[in-house]
Design an enzyme around this catalytic site. Structure first.
Site, PDB file in Angstrom:
ATOM      1  N   HIS A 161      -8.505  -8.785  -1.084  1.00 27.56           N
ATOM      2  CA  HIS A 161      -9.391 -10.404  -1.456  1.00 27.56           C
ATOM      3  C   HIS A 161      -8.467 -11.391  -0.735  1.00 27.56           C
ATOM      4  O   HIS A 161      -8.341 -12.144  -1.373  1.00 27.56           O
ATOM      5  CB  HIS A 161      -9.061 -10.288  -3.449  1.00 27.56           C
ATOM      6  CG  HIS A 161      -7.831  -9.730  -3.791  1.00 27.56           C
ATOM      7  ND1 HIS A 161      -6.783 -10.499  -2.867  1.00 27.56           N
ATOM      8  CD2 HIS A 161      -7.183  -8.709  -4.292  1.00 27.56           C
ATOM      9  CE1 HIS A 161      -5.285  -9.712  -3.640  1.00 27.56           C
ATOM     10  NE2 HIS A 161      -5.809  -9.113  -4.223  1.00 27.56           N
ATOM     11  N   HIS A 165     -10.142  -2.883 -10.143  1.00 26.73           N
ATOM     12  CA  HIS A 165      -9.834  -2.729 -11.716  1.00 26.73           C
ATOM     13  C   HIS A 165     -10.048  -1.983 -12.792  1.00 26.73           C
ATOM     14  O   HIS A 165     -10.939  -2.381 -13.637  1.00 26.73           O
ATOM     15  CB  HIS A 165      -8.451  -3.477 -12.407  1.00 26.73           C
ATOM     16  CG  HIS A 165      -8.018  -4.541 -11.365  1.00 26.73           C
ATOM     17  ND1 HIS A 165      -6.352  -4.339 -11.085  1.00 26.73           N
ATOM     18  CD2 HIS A 165      -7.777  -5.609 -10.266  1.00 26.73           C
ATOM     19  CE1 HIS A 165      -6.155  -5.409 -10.141  1.00 26.73           C
ATOM     20  NE2 HIS A 165      -7.496  -5.840  -9.543  1.00 26.73           N
ATOM     21  N   HIS A 192     -11.449  -2.273  -3.921  1.00 24.98           N
ATOM     22  CA  HIS A 192     -10.605  -2.774  -4.992  1.00 24.98           C
ATOM     23  C   HIS A 192     -11.129  -2.997  -5.964  1.00 24.98           C
ATOM     24  O   HIS A 192     -11.723  -3.663  -6.448  1.00 24.98           O
ATOM     25  CB  HIS A 192     -10.421  -4.401  -4.532  1.00 24.98           C
ATOM     26  CG  HIS A 192      -9.149  -4.498  -4.911  1.00 24.98           C
ATOM     27  ND1 HIS A 192      -7.787  -5.189  -3.835  1.00 24.98           N
ATOM     28  CD2 HIS A 192      -9.245  -4.650  -6.038  1.00 24.98           C
ATOM     29  CE1 HIS A 192      -7.535  -5.753  -5.491  1.00 24.98           C
ATOM     30  NE2 HIS A 192      -7.420  -5.464  -6.722  1.00 24.98           N
ATOM     31  N   LYS A 196       0.042  -0.030  -3.158  1.00 22.32           N
ATOM     32  CA  LYS A 196      -0.381  -0.787  -3.309  1.00 22.32           C
ATOM     33  C   LYS A 196       0.591  -2.188  -3.449  1.00 22.32           C
ATOM     34  O   LYS A 196       1.877  -1.349  -4.009  1.00 22.32           O
ATOM     35  CB  LYS A 196      -1.085  -0.622  -4.762  1.00 22.32           C
ATOM     36  CG  LYS A 196      -1.044  -2.001  -4.618  1.00 22.32           C
ATOM     37  CD  LYS A 196      -2.389  -2.967  -3.731  1.00 22.32           C
ATOM     38  CE  LYS A 196      -2.780  -4.327  -3.971  1.00 22.32           C
ATOM     39  NZ  LYS A 196      -3.663  -4.734  -4.229  1.00 22.32           N
ATOM     40  N   ASP A 251     -12.505  -6.442  -6.782  1.00 25.86           N
ATOM     41  CA  ASP A 251     -11.029  -6.929  -7.209  1.00 25.86           C
ATOM     42  C   ASP A 251     -11.895  -7.235  -9.151  1.00 25.86           C
ATOM     43  O   ASP A 251     -11.375  -8.197  -9.510  1.00 25.86           O
ATOM     44  CB  ASP A 251     -10.295  -8.192  -6.714  1.00 25.86           C
ATOM     45  CG  ASP A 251      -9.501  -8.674  -7.670  1.00 25.86           C
ATOM     46  OD1 ASP A 251      -8.382  -7.859  -8.015  1.00 25.86           O
ATOM     47  OD2 ASP A 251      -8.470  -8.908  -7.230  1.00 25.86           O
ATOM     48  N   HIS A 274      -2.120  -7.017  -1.734  1.00 23.64           N
ATOM     49  CA  HIS A 274      -1.925  -7.678  -2.641  1.00 23.64           C
ATOM     50  C   HIS A 274      -1.035  -9.588  -1.504  1.00 23.64           C
ATOM     51  O   HIS A 274      -0.102  -9.840  -2.289  1.00 23.64           O
ATOM     52  CB  HIS A 274      -0.973  -8.024  -3.420  1.00 23.64           C
ATOM     53  CG  HIS A 274      -1.736  -9.171  -4.711  1.00 23.64           C
ATOM     54  ND1 HIS A 274      -2.851  -9.544  -5.375  1.00 23.64           N
ATOM     55  CD2 HIS A 274      -0.971 -10.824  -4.169  1.00 23.64           C
ATOM     56  CE1 HIS A 274      -3.388 -11.280  -5.606  1.00 23.64           C
ATOM     57  NE2 HIS A 274      -1.444 -11.496  -5.321  1.00 23.64           N
TER      58      HIS A 274
END
Ligand code: NCD
Ligand code: ZN
Length: 348
Positions: free
Chosen positions: A174, A15, A13, A99, A247, A136
């Site tokens: 997360h 970004h 995971h 996602k 994350d 999420h």
């Protein structure tokens, strides 16, 4: 133990952003990890296999020369995603998950799902194809206390969803609470979770230590000490249901140090080193390799890597800022010591 060689890990995971920001951060991830599941919450979001293909090409183009790193793409689920798009994603080969952002839950989630019933058709197709759903797991909105959002989501959405779609592969991303650890531990087969380094290393006091600390603000927000302890027990337990997902979520300095600062902590510059610190803190460095390099690959049905990385217990200090396009990026632990250092990577 002062030296640790691990099979090369993966980040399940992360970004990576886009444009100049992508070019500034992807090297840190590629240095440590063989693969990473790349989040699709760009502006506009990566909602189709075609957009994912183009994003993948931009990521590959931004890699340092000679990097051996494979980006694993994801699609951003919206109310109007079709089952056909899931077919196209599967056929593309490089899309490894879809996602789910509940609309309004976090950074760039406004295009997310407003009501899970709207995507039941898509979830059924994913179940059929074995395409993982990455979640999420927070209920957004003013009616739910910020610190209870994960618990609320488990009861209202995630629990029922894993029962309705009994064959759907699900990653609860997360996780931050003892309740989430409990949920994953009892869940049916095919349900797993990722855990970030910050949730293993800090409780919510870090956000308020002597004043408000925007660089400790991420979503889901840090929780209580008993939650941190439960996460650390889960990560170091040897259970294949828990694996590494940083994350790492870079934001330009001014967007963090702001009257309404963005959520997200940048940890990619020290990701595996921070997990080593956390595992070392409870005497379980021997369990790091499985958490970082085995369980995620096994869950996603991908081969474990053949090459290795080596960490040494030698303190180093990240800089105050890294370059980030036109701006600056304040890394986690800026100007403070980190106990473990990446010593090298050994090729297969
Ligand atoms: C992430 C981001 O900045 O994109 N922020 C964060 O606090 N983790 C979004 C997310 O994963 O929630
Ligand atoms: Zn994220």
């Amino acid at each position: 133990m002062n030296r640790l060689t691990l099979r090369r890990p993966d980040d399940w995971h992360v970004h990576l952003r886009d444009g100049a920001a992508l070019a500034a951060v992807v090297k840190f991830t590629a240095q440590r990890f063989g693969r990473a599941i790349v989040m699709p919450n760009l502006k506009p979001p990566i909602t189709t296999a075609a957009l994912a293909r183009a994003y993948r090409e931009r990521i590959v183009a931004a890699l340092p020369k000679g990097a051996r790193f494979e980006p694993l793409l994801t699609l951003y689920l919206t109310d109007s995603t079709t089952p056909d798009e899931i077919d196209r994603a599967r056929a593309a080969g490089f899309v490894h998950g879809i996602k789910l952002y509940p609309a309004g839950a976090t950074t760039h989630s406004d295009a997310g799902v407003t009501d899970i019933a709207k995507v039941h058709g898509v979830l059924a197709r994913m179940e059929e194809l074995g395409m993982p759903l990455l979640v999420h797991g927070e209920t957004p909105g003013p009616d739910v206390d910020v610190f209870d959002r994960e618990a609320h989501f488990i009861d209202a959405v995630l629990g029922p969803l894993t029962e309705r779609f009994r064959g759907l592969r699900v990653v609860f991303e997360h996780i931050t609470t003892a309740g989430a650890v409990d949920f994953i531990t009892r869940a049916r087969a095919g349900v797993a979770a990722t855990i970030t380094p910050q949730h293993l290393l800090h409780n919510r006091n870090a956000i308020f230590a002597g004043g408000i600390r925007p660089h400790y603000y991420c979503l889901p927000v840090l929780k209580r000490e008993r939650d941190r302890e439960a996460l650390l027990r889960a990560a170091t337990s040897g259970s294949p249901r828990f694996f590494l997902g940083t994350d790492s979520a870079p934001h330009e300095r001014a967007d963090k140090e702001n009257a309404c600062g963005c959520a997200g902590m940048f940890t990619a510059h020290a990701a595996i080193e921070l997990y080593a610190e956390a595992f070392d803190s409870v005497g379980h460095l021997d369990r790091l390799e499985a958490f970082a390099s085995h369980f995620g690959a096994d869950f996603y049905g991908l081969p474990r890597h053949d090459d290795t990385i080596t960490l040494v217990k030698e303190p180093w200090t990240p800089p105050q800022v890294y370059e980030f396009g036109d701006g600056a990026l304040v890394p986690y632990r800026a100007g403070e010591s980190i106990a473990w250092r990446l010593a090298g990577t050994e090729g297969a």
